[in-house]
Design an enzyme around this catalytic site. Structure first.
Site, short mmCIF file in Angstrom:
data_model
loop_
_atom_site.label_atom_id
_atom_site.label_comp_id
_atom_site.label_asym_id
_atom_site.label_seq_id
_atom_site.Cartn_x
_atom_site.Cartn_y
_atom_site.Cartn_z
N GLY A 23 8.57 -44.50 -40.14
CA GLY A 23 8.74 -45.25 -38.84
C GLY A 23 8.21 -44.55 -37.69
O GLY A 23 7.12 -43.79 -37.92
N CYS A 24 8.68 -44.53 -36.42
CA CYS A 24 8.08 -43.62 -35.39
C CYS A 24 8.05 -42.31 -35.78
O CYS A 24 8.84 -41.65 -36.29
CB CYS A 24 9.12 -43.92 -34.06
SG CYS A 24 8.51 -43.04 -32.86
N PHE A 25 6.71 -41.79 -35.48
CA PHE A 25 6.36 -40.36 -36.08
C PHE A 25 6.90 -39.43 -35.28
O PHE A 25 7.13 -38.12 -35.92
CB PHE A 25 4.96 -40.21 -36.37
CG PHE A 25 3.88 -40.49 -35.09
CD1 PHE A 25 4.13 -40.83 -33.82
CD2 PHE A 25 2.73 -41.05 -35.57
CE1 PHE A 25 3.37 -40.94 -32.89
CE2 PHE A 25 1.64 -41.23 -34.71
CZ PHE A 25 1.95 -41.47 -33.43
N TRP A 26 7.29 -39.67 -34.05
CA TRP A 26 8.02 -38.43 -33.20
C TRP A 26 9.29 -37.84 -33.89
O TRP A 26 9.35 -36.72 -34.15
CB TRP A 26 8.18 -39.10 -31.70
CG TRP A 26 7.15 -39.55 -30.92
CD1 TRP A 26 5.77 -38.95 -31.21
CD2 TRP A 26 7.28 -40.28 -29.79
NE1 TRP A 26 5.10 -39.63 -30.15
CE2 TRP A 26 6.05 -40.44 -29.48
CE3 TRP A 26 8.21 -40.99 -29.36
CZ2 TRP A 26 5.59 -41.42 -28.23
CZ3 TRP A 26 8.06 -41.99 -28.16
CH2 TRP A 26 6.68 -42.20 -27.59
N HIS A 174 16.40 -42.52 -37.60
CA HIS A 174 16.34 -41.26 -38.01
C HIS A 174 17.50 -40.32 -37.63
O HIS A 174 17.54 -39.98 -36.74
CB HIS A 174 15.13 -40.77 -37.12
CG HIS A 174 13.81 -41.35 -37.57
ND1 HIS A 174 12.86 -41.47 -36.71
CD2 HIS A 174 13.44 -42.33 -38.61
CE1 HIS A 174 11.75 -41.96 -37.55
NE2 HIS A 174 12.22 -42.58 -38.48
#
Length: 183
Positions: A23-26, A174
Site C-alpha cells: 500500500g502507500c509507501f510512506w 498500516h
C-alpha cells in the site's frame, strides 16, 4: 528460472536487499524504520517496481496506468536480521487480503507484493506466504510473489516522508497486528 537479481545502489559489503509493496509507501517505510532501524537496517527507500514504464513519477504511478506498485526496498545486515523476519513483519503490518487495496487507497499501485532478489528469497517468500495464509489470514492472502525487476527511487520528498511530516497521511491499514508465532 529466476531473473537476474535487481541490485539496489550503495550496498555495504555483505548486505542484502528486500523489496515489498504493502500500500502507500510512506507508512510502510516508517514502520520498517521504527521496527528494524537499530537492529541491522542500513537503509530504507521508497520507490516503484513491477511495472512497464521507465523512470516513472509519483503522479504517473498514482494513475494506475504504469503497472508499478508503491514499494519499499530495505538494505539490511543478514547477520542481524533474517529475511523471514522482514516478511513476517510485512504480513503483520498491512492487510494482505484486499487485492489492489489498502484501506481507502485503491488500485494496482497499492497491491500487496513481495519482490524477491534471488532463488533463496523466492523460496522463503513462498514458504512464509503459505504459512501466513494458512495460520494467520485463513486462506485470504492475495499477496503476489514476483521477481524483483528494475527499481525506481521515488522522488526525494517521499523519502522519510512521515519523519519529515509527522502529521502526514498514514494508511489506516498500516498497524502492527498480533499473531501467534508461525509453526
Amino acid at each position: 528460472m529466476s531473473s537476474a537479481p535487481a541490485q539496489p545502489m550503495n550496498m555495504p559489503e555483505g548486505a542484502k536487499a528486500a523489496t515489498v509493496a504493502a500500500g502507500c509507501f510512506w507508512g510502510v517505510e516508517h514502520m520498517y524504520r521504527r521496527e528494524f532501524g537499530k537492529k541491522g537496517l542500513y537503509d530504507a527507500r521508497v520507490g516503484y517496481i513491477g511495472g512497464d514504464t521507465d523512470n516513472p513519477g509519483y503522479r504517473a504511478v498514482c494513475s494506475g496506468r504504469t503497472g508499478h506498485a508503491e514499494a519499499l526496498q530495505v538494505v539490511y545486515d543478514p547477520t542481524k536480521i533474517e529475511y523471514r523476519s522482514l516478511l513476517e513483519f510485512f504480513y503483520k503490518m498491512h492487510d494482505p487480503t484486499t487485492e489492489n487495496r489498502q484501506g481507502p487507497d485503491v488500485g494496482t499501485q497499492y497491491r500487496s507484493a513481495i519482490f524477491y532478489h534471488d532463488d533463496e528469497q523466492e523460496k522463503i517468500a513462498k514458504e512464509i506466504t503459505k504459512k501466513v495464509n494458512d495460520q494467520w489470514w485463513k486462506g485470504g492472502v492475495s499477496t503476489e510473489v514476483l521477481p524483483a525487476g528494475q527499481w525506481w527511487d521515488a522522488e526525494a520528498y517521499h523519502q522519510k516522508y512521515l519523519d519529515i511530516n509527522p502529521g502526514g497521511y498514514e494508511c489506516p491499514s498500516h498497524f502492527l497486528r498480533s499473531f501467534p508465532p508461525l509453526s
